[in-house]
Design an enzyme around this catalytic site. Sequence first.
Site, short mmCIF file in Angstrom:
data_model
loop_
_atom_site.label_atom_id
_atom_site.label_comp_id
_atom_site.label_asym_id
_atom_site.label_seq_id
_atom_site.Cartn_x
_atom_site.Cartn_y
_atom_site.Cartn_z
N VAL A 258 0.82 -1.21 0.00
CA VAL A 258 0.00 0.00 0.00
C VAL A 258 0.85 1.27 0.00
O VAL A 258 0.44 2.30 -0.53
CB VAL A 258 -0.98 -0.02 1.19
N ILE B 39 1.51 6.82 4.89
CA ILE B 39 0.45 6.76 5.90
C ILE B 39 -0.38 5.51 5.61
O ILE B 39 -0.82 5.30 4.48
CB ILE B 39 -0.47 8.01 5.85
N GLY C 206 1.86 3.74 -3.07
CA GLY C 206 1.06 4.85 -3.56
C GLY C 206 0.38 5.67 -2.48
O GLY C 206 -0.32 6.63 -2.78
N HIS C 207 0.58 5.33 -1.23
CA HIS C 207 -0.14 6.02 -0.14
C HIS C 207 0.82 6.40 0.99
O HIS C 207 0.85 5.72 2.01
CB HIS C 207 -1.23 5.10 0.40
N PHE C 208 1.51 7.36 0.97
CA PHE C 208 1.80 8.32 -0.09
C PHE C 208 3.30 8.32 -0.28
O PHE C 208 4.02 8.34 0.72
CB PHE C 208 1.34 9.73 0.32
#
Length: 146
Positions: A44, A54, A47-49
């Site tokens: 995850v 986070i 792309g986050h972030f």
Amino acid sequence: MIDVMQIQEILPHRYPFLLVDKITELKVKEVVRGYKNISISDHVFMGHFPGHPIYPGVLILEGMAQTGGVLAFESMEDKVDPKSKVVYFTGIDGAKFRNPVRPGDRLDYEMSVVKNRGNMWIFKGQAFVDGNLVAEAELKAMIVDK
């Protein structure tokens, strides 16, 4: 305690969507506590972030739901094979995200039974990092045949 191998015998979820690493306490029809270690290698974070990782709030809720699913299965009086059943979460109310969760954190889940009638469950869910509340919600679920 229930380790990740045993959790996989109870829940159908698998990597990368198995979001509870261990159950540390379980009182049938009352409460369950477990955790997930949050790692920078979790997909995850691609792309986050980028540059400011986070852990997504929706995944915190899903981890709470999976933890509650273990409690629901372990609380079933007829002790059917969990492979023939599945827990569907049917509602989430009052979700609040208090603080960000970051790589390196241990995300502790606590799910308490608010109400249980047959295959229907209502849980009060909380998630903590270092004893600090990071998220909370009421989650509703039902156990159904696959």
